[in-house]
Design a protein around this motif. Structure first.
Motif, PDB file in Angstrom:
ATOM      1  N   GLY A   1       0.794  -1.226   0.000  1.00 43.56           N
ATOM      2  CA  GLY A   1       0.000   0.000   0.000  1.00 43.56           C
ATOM      3  C   GLY A   1       0.823   1.271   0.000  1.00 43.56           C
ATOM      4  N   ILE A   2       2.148   1.152   0.252  1.00 39.59           N
ATOM      5  CA  ILE A   2       2.971   2.372   0.293  1.00 39.59           C
ATOM      6  C   ILE A   2       4.174   2.279  -0.653  1.00 39.59           C
ATOM      7  CG2 ILE A   2       2.253   3.128   2.575  1.00 39.59           C
ATOM      8  CD1 ILE A   2       5.538   1.282   2.172  1.00 39.59           C
ATOM      9  N   ILE A   3       4.079   1.409  -1.659  1.00 43.44           N
ATOM     10  CA  ILE A   3       5.151   1.315  -2.652  1.00 43.44           C
ATOM     11  C   ILE A   3       4.554   1.351  -4.048  1.00 43.44           C
ATOM     12  CG2 ILE A   3       5.161  -1.222  -2.564  1.00 43.44           C
ATOM     13  CD1 ILE A   3       8.193  -1.105  -3.083  1.00 43.44           C
ATOM     14  N   ASP A   4       5.148   2.156  -4.916  1.00 48.23           N
ATOM     15  CA  ASP A   4       4.742   2.231  -6.318  1.00 48.23           C
ATOM     16  C   ASP A   4       5.599   1.226  -7.094  1.00 48.23           C
ATOM     17  OD1 ASP A   4       4.203   2.801  -8.954  1.00 48.23           O
ATOM     18  OD2 ASP A   4       4.423   4.972  -8.760  1.00 48.23           O
ATOM     19  N   LEU A   5       5.016   0.087  -7.389  1.00 53.22           N
ATOM     20  CA  LEU A   5       5.788  -0.996  -7.998  1.00 53.22           C
ATOM     21  C   LEU A   5       6.175  -0.711  -9.439  1.00 53.22           C
ATOM     22  CD1 LEU A   5       3.819  -3.977  -6.439  1.00 53.22           C
ATOM     23  CD2 LEU A   5       6.171  -3.293  -5.900  1.00 53.22           C
TER      24      LEU A   5
ATOM     25  N   ALA B   1       5.220   6.048   4.713  1.00 49.95           N
ATOM     26  CA  ALA B   1       5.653   5.085   5.722  1.00 49.95           C
ATOM     27  C   ALA B   1       4.433   4.374   6.278  1.00 49.95           C
ATOM     28  CB  ALA B   1       6.404   5.794   6.845  1.00 49.95           C
ATOM     29  N   VAL B   2       4.640   3.187   6.845  1.00 48.27           N
ATOM     30  CA  VAL B   2       3.523   2.419   7.388  1.00 48.27           C
ATOM     31  C   VAL B   2       3.943   1.785   8.714  1.00 48.27           C
ATOM     32  CG1 VAL B   2       4.158   0.343   6.090  1.00 48.27           C
ATOM     33  CG2 VAL B   2       1.821   0.603   6.914  1.00 48.27           C
ATOM     34  N   ALA B   3       3.002   1.766   9.649  1.00 45.73           N
ATOM     35  CA  ALA B   3       3.218   1.106  10.938  1.00 45.73           C
ATOM     36  C   ALA B   3       1.878   0.569  11.412  1.00 45.73           C
ATOM     37  CB  ALA B   3       3.816   2.080  11.960  1.00 45.73           C
TER      38      ALA B   3
ATOM     39  N   ASN C   1      -6.543  -4.725  15.110  1.00 45.81           N
ATOM     40  CA  ASN C   1      -5.238  -4.371  14.554  1.00 45.81           C
ATOM     41  C   ASN C   1      -5.421  -3.253  13.543  1.00 45.81           C
ATOM     42  OD1 ASN C   1      -3.604  -6.541  15.834  1.00 45.81           O
ATOM     43  ND2 ASN C   1      -4.954  -7.855  14.646  1.00 45.81           N
ATOM     44  N   VAL C   2      -4.694  -2.166  13.741  1.00 47.44           N
ATOM     45  CA  VAL C   2      -4.839  -0.977  12.905  1.00 47.44           C
ATOM     46  C   VAL C   2      -3.524  -0.727  12.175  1.00 47.44           C
ATOM     47  CG1 VAL C   2      -5.374   1.483  12.856  1.00 47.44           C
ATOM     48  CG2 VAL C   2      -6.508  -0.002  14.532  1.00 47.44           C
ATOM     49  N   VAL C   3      -3.591  -0.650  10.850  1.00 50.09           N
ATOM     50  CA  VAL C   3      -2.429  -0.379  10.006  1.00 50.09           C
ATOM     51  C   VAL C   3      -2.643   0.974   9.346  1.00 50.09           C
ATOM     52  CG1 VAL C   3      -0.958  -1.220   8.141  1.00 50.09           C
ATOM     53  CG2 VAL C   3      -2.267  -2.855   9.534  1.00 50.09           C
ATOM     54  N   MET C   4      -1.711   1.893   9.534  1.00 45.04           N
ATOM     55  CA  MET C   4      -1.901   3.223   8.949  1.00 45.04           C
ATOM     56  C   MET C   4      -0.591   3.783   8.410  1.00 45.04           C
ATOM     57  SD  MET C   4      -2.386   5.793  12.210  1.00 45.04           S
ATOM     58  CE  MET C   4      -2.298   7.215  11.123  1.00 45.04           C
ATOM     59  N   THR C   5      -0.739   4.800   7.585  1.00 42.14           N
ATOM     60  CA  THR C   5       0.411   5.457   6.973  1.00 42.14           C
ATOM     61  C   THR C   5       0.765   6.707   7.760  1.00 42.14           C
ATOM     62  OG1 THR C   5      -0.890   6.893   5.522  1.00 42.14           O
ATOM     63  CG2 THR C   5      -0.384   4.671   4.708  1.00 42.14           C
TER      64      THR C   5
ATOM     65  N   SER D   1       0.996   9.584   6.591  1.00 42.54           N
ATOM     66  CA  SER D   1       0.131  10.673   6.135  1.00 42.54           C
ATOM     67  C   SER D   1      -1.260  10.609   6.752  1.00 42.54           C
ATOM     68  CB  SER D   1       0.032  10.665   4.608  1.00 42.54           C
ATOM     69  OG  SER D   1      -0.521   9.439   4.153  1.00 42.54           O
ATOM     70  N   GLY D   2      -1.519   9.601   7.597  1.00 48.37           N
ATOM     71  CA  GLY D   2      -2.781   9.551   8.325  1.00 48.37           C
ATOM     72  C   GLY D   2      -3.872   8.728   7.679  1.00 48.37           C
ATOM     73  N   LYS D   3      -3.534   7.940   6.665  1.00 44.32           N
ATOM     74  CA  LYS D   3      -4.532   7.098   6.015  1.00 44.32           C
ATOM     75  C   LYS D   3      -4.444   5.679   6.578  1.00 44.32           C
ATOM     76  CE  LYS D   3      -4.463   9.795   1.747  1.00 44.32           C
ATOM     77  NZ  LYS D   3      -4.200   9.775   0.280  1.00 44.32           N
ATOM     78  N   PHE D   4      -5.568   4.982   6.538  1.00 47.89           N
ATOM     79  CA  PHE D   4      -5.635   3.637   7.093  1.00 47.89           C
ATOM     80  C   PHE D   4      -5.574   2.612   5.969  1.00 47.89           C
ATOM     81  CE2 PHE D   4      -7.465   6.394  10.238  1.00 47.89           C
ATOM     82  CZ  PHE D   4      -6.957   5.901  11.433  1.00 47.89           C
ATOM     83  N   LEU D   5      -4.683   1.635   6.128  1.00 45.37           N
ATOM     84  CA  LEU D   5      -4.528   0.582   5.129  1.00 45.37           C
ATOM     85  C   LEU D   5      -5.328  -0.662   5.481  1.00 45.37           C
ATOM     86  CD1 LEU D   5      -0.727   0.932   4.409  1.00 45.37           C
ATOM     87  CD2 LEU D   5      -2.554   1.180   2.737  1.00 45.37           C
TER      88      LEU D   5
END
Length: 244
Positions: free
Chosen positions: A101-105, A159-161, A189-193, A195-199
């Motif tokens: 979700g945070i990489i442009d392949l 970034a993602v955490a 379980n919450v995965v977010m970037t 920039s404040g967006k949720f994955l």
């Protein structure tokens, strides 16, 4: 509200990230959320899976694998042969989705990134620790490719955490350890970037249904807890061991 380990309800466990933890992987870290410890490595191979070889536009690929080593829990777990368990498959898919979700392949064609997350000690939150550490390992690997000229542009878009948040007796608890996870009314379980967006948001009620208001409260708690983590991730990716 003080928890059994002395933390407040909105306090994460101590976080420690040791970059370049192994010698041979393009990127590696040891990440600790309290007593949960995960080694995350990023390997880079030229070439892509067959289903992407004729893709237009050309693009790379990223995949993840997850495992818990036999001595990581109080009772020895058996090695997953010949294939990972259903739980491990679900977690490694979550890791892969989160990082993709945070990489442009399209900016890294003809490269395959493999993220390996191996739990060496488990005390709750292994999947969120794996996501958080896998991103740092990947960033270390990508930075090396950029410096060497093998990549011409940075494919990482954010970034993602991740963090677990639970409900117990209507109280919101951030970053559950095993004792809390096993007794929580809800574990999410919450995965977010950064920039404040949720994955991804994964939540299951264990004893009673939960409301929309509680979901929003959990998401806000996760966001507040993760904001400082992103700064630690970037410091670690620059080669510095960090602790919170």
């Amino acid at each position: 509200m003080l928890r059994h380990d002395g933390r407040s309800s909105d306090q994460m466990r101590p976080l420690r990230i040791v970059p370049n933890y192994t010698k041979h992987a393009a990127g590696s870290v040891l990440l600790e959320f309290g007593e949960t410890k995960v080694i995350c490595t990023a390997s880079v191979d030229e070439g892509v899976p067959s289903f992407l070889r004729n893709a237009t536009p050309a693009q790379g690929w990223l995949t993840a694998e997850y495992s818990m080593l036999p001595g990581s829990t109080q009772t020895r777990s058996r090695r997953e042969r010949p294939s990972p368990s259903g739980r491990s498959q679900e977690i490694q898919r979550l890791i892969g989705r989160s990082i993709r979700g945070i990489i442009d392949l399209t900016k890294c064609p003809d490269f395959t990134f493999t993220l390996d997350c191996d739990v060496i000690q488990a005390d709750g939150g292994t999947r969120t620790a794996s996501i958080t550490g896998a991103y740092v390992a990947l960033k270390i690997a990508v930075d090396k490719l950029l410096r060497s000229g093998k990549l011409n542009q940075n494919p990482l878009t954010d970034a993602v955490a991740a963090v677990s948040v639970g409900l117990r007796d209507s109280a919101v608890l951030v970053d559950l350890d095993y004792q809390e996870d096993s007794t929580a009314d809800l574990d999410m379980n919450v995965v977010m970037t950064q920039s404040g967006k949720f994955l991804e948001i994964q939540g299951t009620a264990e004893r009673a249904a939960f409301s929309k208001e509680q979901v929003l409260e959990i998401m806000n708690a996760a966001e507040a807890a993760l904001n400082p983590v992103f700064d630690l991730q970037h410091e670690a990716a620059d080669g510095r061991e960090v602790e919170s």
